[in-house]
Design a protein around this motif. Sequence first.
Motif, PDB file in Angstrom:
ATOM      1  N   ILE A 170       0.736  -1.254   0.017  1.00 40.56           N
ATOM      2  CA  ILE A 170      -0.052   0.026   0.082  1.00 40.56           C
ATOM      3  C   ILE A 170       0.942   1.283   0.041  1.00 40.56           C
ATOM      4  N   GLY A 171       0.982   2.008  -1.222  1.00 40.28           N
ATOM      5  CA  GLY A 171       1.801   3.032  -1.293  1.00 40.28           C
ATOM      6  C   GLY A 171       1.218   4.406  -1.441  1.00 40.28           C
ATOM      7  N   ALA A 172      -0.296   4.373  -1.559  1.00 43.60           N
ATOM      8  CA  ALA A 172      -1.029   5.690  -1.374  1.00 43.60           C
ATOM      9  C   ALA A 172      -2.128   5.351  -0.909  1.00 43.60           C
ATOM     10  N   LEU A 173      -2.937   6.403  -0.158  1.00 45.00           N
ATOM     11  CA  LEU A 173      -4.412   6.166   0.143  1.00 45.00           C
ATOM     12  C   LEU A 173      -5.255   7.194  -0.529  1.00 45.00           C
ATOM     13  N   ASP A 174      -6.446   6.586  -0.821  1.00 44.63           N
ATOM     14  CA  ASP A 174      -7.308   7.733  -1.626  1.00 44.63           C
ATOM     15  C   ASP A 174      -8.359   7.767  -0.749  1.00 44.63           C
ATOM     16  N   LEU A 175      -8.355   9.180  -0.415  1.00 48.83           N
ATOM     17  CA  LEU A 175      -9.307  10.025   0.641  1.00 48.83           C
ATOM     18  C   LEU A 175     -10.372  10.719  -0.084  1.00 48.83           C
ATOM     19  N   ALA A 176     -11.041  11.342   0.802  1.00 55.61           N
ATOM     20  CA  ALA A 176     -12.252  12.350   0.350  1.00 55.61           C
ATOM     21  C   ALA A 176     -12.474  13.226   1.548  1.00 55.61           C
ATOM     22  N   PHE A 177     -12.843  14.270   1.163  1.00 52.84           N
ATOM     23  CA  PHE A 177     -13.474  15.363   2.226  1.00 52.84           C
ATOM     24  C   PHE A 177     -14.729  15.845   1.758  1.00 52.84           C
ATOM     25  N   THR A 204     -20.612  17.048  -6.468  1.00 53.59           N
ATOM     26  CA  THR A 204     -20.836  18.517  -6.116  1.00 53.59           C
ATOM     27  C   THR A 204     -20.268  19.046  -4.669  1.00 53.59           C
ATOM     28  N   ASP A 205     -20.597  18.162  -3.556  1.00 51.30           N
ATOM     29  CA  ASP A 205     -20.070  18.651  -2.476  1.00 51.30           C
ATOM     30  C   ASP A 205     -18.925  17.695  -1.891  1.00 51.30           C
ATOM     31  N   ARG A 206     -17.908  16.881  -2.922  1.00 48.67           N
ATOM     32  CA  ARG A 206     -17.267  16.083  -2.189  1.00 48.67           C
ATOM     33  C   ARG A 206     -15.826  16.181  -3.025  1.00 48.67           C
ATOM     34  N   VAL A 207     -14.886  16.541  -2.463  1.00 53.69           N
ATOM     35  CA  VAL A 207     -13.401  16.493  -3.017  1.00 53.69           C
ATOM     36  C   VAL A 207     -12.624  15.127  -2.493  1.00 53.69           C
ATOM     37  N   GLY A 208     -12.163  14.536  -3.536  1.00 54.58           N
ATOM     38  CA  GLY A 208     -11.169  13.330  -3.397  1.00 54.58           C
ATOM     39  C   GLY A 208      -9.686  13.922  -3.265  1.00 54.58           C
ATOM     40  N   PHE A 229      -7.659  20.722   6.825  1.00 52.22           N
ATOM     41  CA  PHE A 229      -8.611  21.232   5.835  1.00 52.22           C
ATOM     42  C   PHE A 229      -8.993  22.808   6.345  1.00 52.22           C
ATOM     43  N   LYS A 230      -9.011  23.591   5.235  1.00 53.78           N
ATOM     44  CA  LYS A 230      -9.427  24.937   5.733  1.00 53.78           C
ATOM     45  C   LYS A 230     -10.486  25.262   4.721  1.00 53.78           C
ATOM     46  N   ALA A 231     -11.648  25.951   4.974  1.00 56.32           N
ATOM     47  CA  ALA A 231     -12.929  26.344   4.517  1.00 56.32           C
ATOM     48  C   ALA A 231     -12.582  27.451   4.028  1.00 56.32           C
ATOM     49  N   GLY A 232     -12.975  28.078   2.895  1.00 56.01           N
ATOM     50  CA  GLY A 232     -12.961  29.232   2.467  1.00 56.01           C
ATOM     51  C   GLY A 232     -14.113  30.223   2.753  1.00 56.01           C
ATOM     52  N   PRO A 237     -23.946  24.097   9.138  1.00 55.94           N
ATOM     53  CA  PRO A 237     -23.925  23.613  10.547  1.00 55.94           C
ATOM     54  C   PRO A 237     -23.709  22.194  11.093  1.00 55.94           C
ATOM     55  N   HIS A 238     -22.756  21.767  10.585  1.00 55.41           N
ATOM     56  CA  HIS A 238     -22.426  20.197  10.954  1.00 55.41           C
ATOM     57  C   HIS A 238     -21.056  19.885  10.726  1.00 55.41           C
ATOM     58  N   TYR A 239     -20.603  18.801  11.241  1.00 50.95           N
ATOM     59  CA  TYR A 239     -19.179  18.029  10.899  1.00 50.95           C
ATOM     60  C   TYR A 239     -19.504  16.820  11.328  1.00 50.95           C
ATOM     61  N   ALA A 240     -19.040  15.797  10.227  1.00 46.06           N
ATOM     62  CA  ALA A 240     -19.193  14.512  10.681  1.00 46.06           C
ATOM     63  C   ALA A 240     -18.425  13.651   9.759  1.00 46.06           C
ATOM     64  N   CYS A 241     -18.039  12.275  10.206  1.00 44.40           N
ATOM     65  CA  CYS A 241     -17.093  11.489   9.332  1.00 44.40           C
ATOM     66  C   CYS A 241     -18.076  10.494   8.763  1.00 44.40           C
ATOM     67  N   VAL A 242     -18.009  10.243   7.424  1.00 41.42           N
ATOM     68  CA  VAL A 242     -18.972   9.142   6.716  1.00 41.42           C
ATOM     69  C   VAL A 242     -17.924   8.419   6.213  1.00 41.42           C
ATOM     70  N   PRO A 243     -17.472   7.130   6.834  1.00 43.06           N
ATOM     71  CA  PRO A 243     -16.290   6.111   6.115  1.00 43.06           C
ATOM     72  C   PRO A 243     -16.693   5.673   5.076  1.00 43.06           C
ATOM     73  N   LYS A 244     -15.944   5.412   4.204  1.00 39.90           N
ATOM     74  CA  LYS A 244     -15.979   4.563   2.991  1.00 39.90           C
ATOM     75  C   LYS A 244     -15.943   3.087   3.175  1.00 39.90           C
ATOM     76  N   GLN A 245     -14.955   2.997   4.327  1.00 38.33           N
ATOM     77  CA  GLN A 245     -14.458   1.539   4.753  1.00 38.33           C
ATOM     78  C   GLN A 245     -14.380   1.522   6.249  1.00 38.33           C
ATOM     79  N   ARG A 246     -13.990   0.455   6.671  1.00 38.81           N
ATOM     80  CA  ARG A 246     -13.763   0.093   8.349  1.00 38.81           C
ATOM     81  C   ARG A 246     -13.027   1.350   8.803  1.00 38.81           C
ATOM     82  N   CYS A 247     -13.791   1.987   9.928  1.00 37.00           N
ATOM     83  CA  CYS A 247     -13.034   2.831  11.037  1.00 37.00           C
ATOM     84  C   CYS A 247     -13.477   2.227  12.199  1.00 37.00           C
TER      85      CYS A 247
END
Length: 315
Positions: A170-177, A204-208, A229-232, A237-247
């Motif tokens: 595993i040399g890289a991780l595919d992530l999203a915010f 529209t609302d997700r950056v990989g 992560f810095k918002a512009g 009014p929320h912040y949450a983790c929505v995992p794509k795989q095991r967390c």
Amino acid sequence: MTAVSALVEELKALRKGRGVLAGKLDERLGPEIRRCCGVRAGDRPSEVRDKVTATLAAAIAELPEDLGGLLLVAYALDPRLRLPFYQERIDRVADQLHRDRRTVRRRIDDGIVHLAELVDGRAPGPPEPGMPDEIGPGWHTEELRTFVNLEPAAPEAFEVRRVVADRDGIGALDLAFTVTSADGGPEIDVFSGGRLAGKRKQATDRVGFELRLPAPLRRGQTHEFVVRFKAGAEMQPHYACVPKQRCDYFDLRVRFPADRLPAAVWRVAGGFQRDLDDPVATGDPVHPDPTGEIRGEFRRLLPGLAYGFRWSRNG
């Protein structure tokens, strides 16, 4: 019998007893569930459970809320209703909804048909010739600690994440915010543990983004990295983790401006992502401490479901 109809029958059998939490889960899986969940000979029991749980939870998250909520109960995926027997779970949710037991069972049967169609449509195809017979990203999150500061004009979030490699190389991780500000940000900075190798808009609302690691990981090896992560603009009014795989573990801390505390804050554990923007409050109410901070700890997060906080817009 078609693949989907066979899958429906296997999914109906799987809901019995403790559902996905049943002991010796591998022995309860039919060939269609194995195919759709990517279960392979030689998978460890924990890997089998993770694959089945992740596949079902992600598909259920796409169903209408009334069906999805019932299926979470049916398979013991709802942490509030993990009773040992299927009928006990049916009785409990029927009482909560003030519905007849037969009505609840019929709705679950209807939901399973839709679930089977989604799961079958997402099933991984056979590996290409010469490619390894591997399913999934090959890593999972052992621990995620997130610190969100809403005091600056441009809110910031720091993630400290420790991952575990589930296979060699595993040399890289595919992530999203998921973007929570109106301008389509955020800025992404890697503070340690790797280099940002690319950023792309997945929706529209997700950056990989791809995190290139210092060296490939071996199976079982852990690695920790820190990302900001810095918002512009002002966040939703929320912040949450929505995992794509095991967390396995998520620790979230949010700091509100002392002079602009929200009128109400709710803890969300295992909710649908779309519910975060719903004007009707869901979740357990919590209160910021004297410094304006809230904290939540979440364990064994289910892929496709949301864990975190939502708050009222009025301060």
